[in-house]
Design an enzyme around this catalytic site. Structure first.
Site, PDB file in Angstrom:
ATOM      1  N   ALA A 293       0.449  -1.146   0.071  1.00 23.55           N
ATOM      2  CA  ALA A 293       0.015  -0.039   0.030  1.00 23.55           C
ATOM      3  C   ALA A 293       0.726   1.264  -0.010  1.00 23.55           C
ATOM      4  O   ALA A 293       0.605   2.088  -0.668  1.00 23.55           O
ATOM      5  CB  ALA A 293      -0.917  -0.066   1.257  1.00 23.55           C
ATOM      6  N   THR A 294       2.006   1.139   0.682  1.00 21.26           N
ATOM      7  CA  THR A 294       2.920   2.288   0.610  1.00 21.26           C
ATOM      8  C   THR A 294       3.125   2.885  -0.807  1.00 21.26           C
ATOM      9  O   THR A 294       3.259   3.768  -1.204  1.00 21.26           O
ATOM     10  CB  THR A 294       3.964   2.247   1.573  1.00 21.26           C
ATOM     11  OG1 THR A 294       3.781   2.201   2.985  1.00 21.26           O
ATOM     12  CG2 THR A 294       5.107   3.607   1.250  1.00 21.26           C
TER      13      THR A 294
ATOM     14  N   ASN B 175      -6.102   3.628  10.141  1.00 24.61           N
ATOM     15  CA  ASN B 175      -5.375   2.321  10.874  1.00 24.61           C
ATOM     16  C   ASN B 175      -5.274   2.492  12.204  1.00 24.61           C
ATOM     17  O   ASN B 175      -4.887   1.468  12.837  1.00 24.61           O
ATOM     18  CB  ASN B 175      -3.807   2.596  10.054  1.00 24.61           C
ATOM     19  CG  ASN B 175      -3.465   3.788  10.160  1.00 24.61           C
ATOM     20  OD1 ASN B 175      -3.887   4.828   9.705  1.00 24.61           O
ATOM     21  ND2 ASN B 175      -2.223   3.763  10.683  1.00 24.61           N
TER      22      ASN B 175
ATOM     23  N   SER C  21      -3.644  -3.539   0.131  1.00 25.68           N
ATOM     24  CA  SER C  21      -2.650  -4.338   0.711  1.00 25.68           C
ATOM     25  C   SER C  21      -2.849  -5.505   0.977  1.00 25.68           C
ATOM     26  O   SER C  21      -3.991  -6.026   1.483  1.00 25.68           O
ATOM     27  CB  SER C  21      -2.104  -3.509   2.008  1.00 25.68           C
ATOM     28  OG  SER C  21      -1.135  -4.207   2.634  1.00 25.68           O
TER      29      SER C  21
ATOM     30  N   HIS D 190      -0.995  -7.838   3.153  1.00 23.62           N
ATOM     31  CA  HIS D 190      -0.963  -8.443   4.578  1.00 23.62           C
ATOM     32  C   HIS D 190      -1.930  -7.785   5.474  1.00 23.62           C
ATOM     33  O   HIS D 190      -1.679  -8.590   6.734  1.00 23.62           O
ATOM     34  CB  HIS D 190       0.399  -8.025   4.848  1.00 23.62           C
ATOM     35  CG  HIS D 190       0.730  -6.714   5.471  1.00 23.62           C
ATOM     36  ND1 HIS D 190       0.833  -6.376   6.623  1.00 23.62           N
ATOM     37  CD2 HIS D 190       1.012  -5.706   4.560  1.00 23.62           C
ATOM     38  CE1 HIS D 190       1.238  -5.111   6.842  1.00 23.62           C
ATOM     39  NE2 HIS D 190       1.279  -4.744   5.547  1.00 23.62           N
TER      40      HIS D 190
ATOM     41  N   THR E 197       9.718  -7.299 -12.339  1.00 26.45           N
ATOM     42  CA  THR E 197       9.076  -8.497 -12.375  1.00 26.45           C
ATOM     43  C   THR E 197       8.052  -8.762 -11.459  1.00 26.45           C
ATOM     44  O   THR E 197       8.334  -8.526 -10.118  1.00 26.45           O
ATOM     45  CB  THR E 197      10.317  -9.694 -12.262  1.00 26.45           C
ATOM     46  OG1 THR E 197      11.151  -9.372 -13.343  1.00 26.45           O
ATOM     47  CG2 THR E 197       9.679 -11.072 -12.228  1.00 26.45           C
TER      48      THR E 197
ATOM     49  N   CYS F 250       6.010   7.328  24.022  1.00 24.49           N
ATOM     50  CA  CYS F 250       7.010   6.232  24.556  1.00 24.49           C
ATOM     51  C   CYS F 250       7.060   5.135  23.596  1.00 24.49           C
ATOM     52  O   CYS F 250       8.055   4.385  23.566  1.00 24.49           O
ATOM     53  CB  CYS F 250       6.893   5.776  26.129  1.00 24.49           C
ATOM     54  SG  CYS F 250       7.338   7.161  27.223  1.00 24.49           S
TER      55      CYS F 250
END
Lengths: 422, 138
Positions: free
Chosen positions: A91-92, A171, A219, A221, A260, A346
């Site tokens: 997707a990126t 997301n 995407s 995955h 490819t 964090c």
């Protein structure tokens, strides 16, 4: 968002109620491969290894056949035709190709792009790069529930606008944007509409014609397919959309994406789409049921817990909650046999709390306290109950440790306190 | 983020959690950090007015695992020290003891600030309570 994986125990343990640990509940980050997908892919590694672009022997034809079957399956899931599906590395890349490809192709027409502040970085950073090349970008705000205001979009479109790029599902908070309405508006104004549908495709119905989507990122995955493969839908008619390639080479994928083809990956994407299409009605009900069970189980036992984003317009498997007075990373440490994500600074590479939550107007304090649960195909109700118990006990323990909780209970208005670090 | 065993131990078994009467003249309270920054530490000390020895210390912390560990360790270290000795505790000592990674150094800085703030608060209270003692000391 990032996941605290290194503190997770590596060996497989079993909890009291029989669930296997650690539990994976971070299905917006990635999903495990469905065994049926793997089975479909396996022949394409060794027996059918041919290059799909080899047109003059049976090895190539076998690869091509796998790719074309996959193309049909991807197209069918989103209501497209096979010629409108371009395979990419994910997707990126699809987002980059869509935005840069449209910007380049339509630069004579205009230089204005509209997006939203809560988009994925693959969209935002691509837009930021284009700003360096004399493109103008409008970043629409989102409302408290995470949705874009259509009136804001209407006002933002001008005669130089060439592209609107708004995601289908977020997301972090799983919020579903009014894609059909955005598409309709773009069509009326003659502007190309791209949607990053990475989190939506396979989870909720997506139809490029009903929703007036012109270009769309997909995407594998995120829907139980393999990593490193995705697709871009590019509309061929009503209207025909053209994009400039960003990778030059052998002219694969009708010149839009040379290189490819990743045949086993593409075969896996196709199979993942087929399974999602067949199972979606049943699966989305099941996921929403588990999600609501988790929500009720947690919120019934804890006070001052806030859901981030709209519950109504939301992916069935997403829950994003802020636990006031408890810092997200310390909460993740307490539930270290459960893989989830936090919007806390964090846990991020930038040491900034989630920009998506900030965009909703969630204060930094609550953004630090947020946890994203991504419930997926392979989660069970027993896991949901285990996770809820762990979350509740850890939040209670950390609140006993929290000076903020103590002050709030004493009736101190934390907003009025003059904090030393400010 | 992978933490040292010491951080994990302090996180799982924090020492000296609790609160003391902040109105008492023998108690010094330090409240540092801000909720927006994701770290707030409250560290309290109970000081013997005769000897200036810190006889007890308590903390409560909102923050990540290393913030909790840093403040837990700070309470352990200040106990039994005089206030002047406690002021010698440096954030780098905490970093070393807990093997904090570079991104977590600010947690140790906050713990040092909390110790100083608590001692400052105690001194201020004492000055108000017994102004003549302060003159003799300065």
């Amino acid at each position: 968002m990032s996941t605290d994986v290194k503190t997770m125990p590596q060996e497989q343990l079993v909890a009291a109620n029989g669930v296997k640990l650690p539990i994976y509940m971070d299905n917006h980050a990635t999903t495990p491969l469905d065994p049926r997908v793997l089975e479909e892919m396996l022949p394409y590694f060794m027996e059918k290894f041919g290059n799909a672009a080899s047109r003059n022997h049976s090895f190539g034809w076998a690869g091509e056949e796998g790719v074309e079957t996959a193309r049909e399956r991807v197209a069918k899931l989103v209501g497209a035709t096979t010629k409108e599906i371009i395979f990419t590395s994910g997707a990126t890349e699809s987002d980059n190709l869509a935005i840069k490809g449209v910007a380049e192709m339509y630069k004579e027409k205009g230089n204005h792009i509209i997006t939203a502040v809560s988009e994925h970085k693959a969209v935002l950073d691509t837009c930021k790069r284009l700003e360096k090349y004399c493109y103008r970008v409008t970043y629409l705000p989102v409302q408290k529930d995470g949705l874009v205001d259509l009136d804001d979009l209407k006002r933002a479109i001008d005669d130089k606008t060439i592209l609107v790029t708004i995601m289908a599902a977020n997301n972090e908070i799983g919020v579903l944007q009014p894609v059909a309405e955005i598409g309709k508006l773009c069509r009326e104004r003659g502007v190309i509409f791209h949607s990053d549908a990475t989190q939506a495709v396979g989870k909720v119905p997506v139809d490029v014609n009903k929703q007036n989507i012109d270009v769309m990122s997909i995407s594998a995955h995120k829907m139980y397919g393999p990593k490193g493969v995705g697709a871009l839908y590019v509309r061929r008619k009503n209207p025909r959309v053209q994009i400039s390639a960003i990778i030059d080479g052998g002219g694969h994928e009708r010149g839009m994406r040379s290189g490819t083809l990743n045949v086993p990956g593409i075969v896996g994407l196709g199979k993942a789409c087929l399974i999602c299409m067949e199972d979606m009605p049943k699966e989305s009900c099941h996921l929403a049921g588990m999600r609501n069970r988790l929500r009720d189980n947690i919120m019934g036992r804890l006070d001052e817990v806030y859901i981030n984003g709209s519950m109504e317009h939301r992916l069935p498997g997403n829950l994003n909650i802020s636990f006031a007075y408890v810092e997200g990373e310390s909460l993740l440490m307490g539930i270290n046999d459960v893989a989830v994500s936090s919007g806390s600074a964090c846990t991020s590479a930038t040491l900034e709390p989630s920009y998506v939550l900030k965009a909703l107007g969630t204060g930094d304090d609550l953004a630090h306290s947020s946890i994203r649960f991504g419930i997926g195909r392979f989660n069970t109700e027993a896991e949901i109950d285990y996770v809820a118990d762990r979350v509740v006990e850890t939040v209670q323990r950390l609140r006993e440790l929290s000076p903020l909780y103590e002050m709030a209970k004493e009736g101190v208005d934390l907003k009025q306190v003059k904090w030393a670090a400010e | 983020m992978s933490y040292s065993d010491k951080v994990l131990d302090h996180y799982s078994h924090p020492r000296n959690v609790g609160s003391m009467d902040k109105g008492s003249t023998d108690v010094g309270t330090g409240l540092v950090g801000a909720p927006e920054c994701g770290d707030v530490m409250k560290l309290q000390i109970k000081v013997n007015p005769e000897t200036s020895v810190i006889e007890d210390a308590k903390f409560k912390t909102f923050g990540c695992g290393s913030a909790i560990a840093s403040s837990s360790l700070a309470t352990e270290w200040v106990k039994g020290k005089t206030v002047d000795e406690a002021l010698q505790i440096k954030n780098t000592d905490i970093v070393k003891e807990l093997s904090l990674p570079p991104v977590k150094i600010h947690c140790s800085v906050l713990a040092e600030d909390a110790i100083r703030a608590a001692i400052h608060d105690w001194k201020k209270k004492r000055e108000t309570a017994k102004p003549e003692t302060v003159e003799a000391r300065s």
